[in-house]
Scaffold this motif. Structure first.
Motif, PDB file in Angstrom:
ATOM      1  N   LEU A  53       0.802  -1.224   0.000  1.00  0.00           N
ATOM      2  CA  LEU A  53       0.000   0.000   0.000  1.00  0.00           C
ATOM      3  C   LEU A  53       0.836   1.276   0.000  1.00  0.00           C
ATOM      4  CD1 LEU A  53      -2.777  -0.928   2.606  1.00  0.00           C
ATOM      5  CD2 LEU A  53      -2.938  -0.991   0.116  1.00  0.00           C
ATOM      6  N   PHE A  54       1.968   1.267   0.698  1.00  0.00           N
ATOM      7  CA  PHE A  54       2.656   2.518   0.978  1.00  0.00           C
ATOM      8  C   PHE A  54       4.071   2.606   0.420  1.00  0.00           C
ATOM      9  CE2 PHE A  54      -0.021   1.372   4.767  1.00  0.00           C
ATOM     10  CZ  PHE A  54      -1.130   2.110   4.363  1.00  0.00           C
ATOM     11  N   GLY A  55       4.564   1.538  -0.198  1.00  0.00           N
ATOM     12  CA  GLY A  55       5.888   1.584  -0.804  1.00  0.00           C
ATOM     13  C   GLY A  55       6.966   0.966   0.065  1.00  0.00           C
ATOM     14  N   GLU A  56       8.199   1.135  -0.356  1.00  0.00           N
ATOM     15  CA  GLU A  56       9.314   0.445   0.292  1.00  0.00           C
ATOM     16  C   GLU A  56       9.694   1.092   1.619  1.00  0.00           C
ATOM     17  OE1 GLU A  56      10.298  -2.418  -0.550  1.00  0.00           O
ATOM     18  OE2 GLU A  56       9.135  -2.449  -2.400  1.00  0.00           O
ATOM     19  N   VAL A  57      10.229   0.257   2.505  1.00  0.00           N
ATOM     20  CA  VAL A  57      10.620   0.677   3.848  1.00  0.00           C
ATOM     21  C   VAL A  57      12.093   1.069   3.851  1.00  0.00           C
ATOM     22  CG1 VAL A  57      10.958  -0.126   6.221  1.00  0.00           C
ATOM     23  CG2 VAL A  57       8.869  -0.733   4.972  1.00  0.00           C
TER      24      VAL A  57
END
Length: 345
Positions: free
Chosen positions: A194-198
């Motif tokens: 949902l929010f992209g890479e960490v």
């Protein structure tokens, strides 16, 4: 219609019931063999799903049946040997998570998979839960604008007392790495979806129930590459308001410049615009069947679509290893009290 995909499976444990039920609903697939160390449980499933062959020896099954696809539904200690047996025979694989017992094992196995250009998909089904599909759609439409902060509160309420987990998955009590490696990794995958890479991770973990070996509560803070922050707030002993507390297993709140998006325990989505007090429901359709909004069926349907039409696969082993690295970074962070940057390659 093209010839069906000839499927062989290994494993008949608690969660496998959802896989077998889902495969039976996919007309493109024919279940041709079941393997398990307990022959009786394999025979019972074979009778239920009208399967001709059962085996106790996994490699004998592969060489006898020569399936088009194998679904590995066993504990992680078996995965390296089973996956290697399949890729050495050029057979595509779906492998249950946790993928392997350790990050080192996962890296070594992915090296073997990539060297052979093999197809290995990890059975990570949470991202296929329909509420997350809808959330991704809403985010892509820009309803929230710039994302600020995300919080998921995991509250299944199944971890209290000496009998915790024994009814469904008793091996949970013996896992030395439990909350993150077994449970939070689902949400790590959802967060990336949902929010992209960490970019970095900080974790504070603890064990509350003394009958289990691993941690069963904790906080993990994620810094995403896009600047947003995420919090996994997990406690398997506490519960949340829901008709079925295992449906979403918790609640999510996503904050952005235009307002807040909420997911509650009954899988209802709502949006409150910035500066307003009223929430508006976000309607969407989903199937309340089997586990997690029928997410097992949705995952397996996704895999079938790849083999039938060439659709791009999600959660191949090469992609999934990022989740394992982030989970491992959480354990390192908890031990060192430091913010850790996962070495995602």
């Amino acid at each position: 219609m093209n010839a069906p995909i000839r499927l062989a499976t290994v494993g008949t444990g608690y969660f496998s019931r959802f896989q077998y039920a889902a495969w039976a609903r996919l007309p493109e697939v024919e279940l041709v063999a079941i393997c398990n160390r307990d022959p009786q449980s394999a025979k019972e499933l074979a009778e239920q799903y009208d399967v001709a062959d059962t085996f106790q020896d996994f490699e004998l099954m592969l060489d006898t049946v020569k399936p088009d696809l194998v679904d590995i539904i066993t504990p992680p200690v078996t995965h390296v040997a089973y996956v290697m047996a399949c890729i050495e025979r050029n057979i595509p694989v779906i492998c249950q998570k946790p993928f392997t017992p350790s990050l080192a094992d996962a890296k070594a196995l992915v090296d073997q998979i990539e060297a052979r250009n093999a197809t290995v998909i990890i059975h990570e089904n949470f991202r296929f839960q329909p509420w997350y599909t809808k959330i991704r759609e809403v985010l892509n439409e820009g309803l929230l604008g710039e994302l600020y902060q995300i919080r998921f509160a995991l509250r299944p309420g199944d971890g209290q007392g000496p009998e915790a987990y024994l009814e469904r998955q008793p091996y949970f009590q013996q896992m030395e790495r439990f909350l993150v490696n077994e449970t939070a990794v689902h949400l790590i995958d959802v967060f990336r979806y949902l929010f992209g890479e960490v970019e970095s991770t900080y974790a504070d973990l603890r064990r509350i129930n003394p009958v289990i070996k691993g941690e069963d509560a904790g906080l993990i803070i994620f810094k995403f590459e896009n600047g947003a922050r995420g919090i996994f707030d997990g406690n398997r002993l506490s519960d949340h308001k829901a008709k079925n507390r295992r449906l979403t297993m918790g609640e999510m709140q996503i904050e952005g410049e235009h307002g807040c998006l909420f997911l509650n325990g009954d899988a209802e989505l709502s949006f409150r615009r910035h500066g307003e007090n009223d929430e508006q429901k976000i309607p969407y359709k989903w199937q309340d069947q089997d586990f997690g909004g029928d997410c097992v069926y949705r995952l397996q349907q996704h895999v079938v679509e790849h083999f039938v039409s060439g659709a791009q696969l999600m959660n191949t082993a090469s992609d999934y290893i990022a989740n394992i690295m982030i989970a491992d970074a959480a354990y390192v962070s908890d031990k060192t009290s430091a913010c850790i940057r996962p070495q995602i390659e």
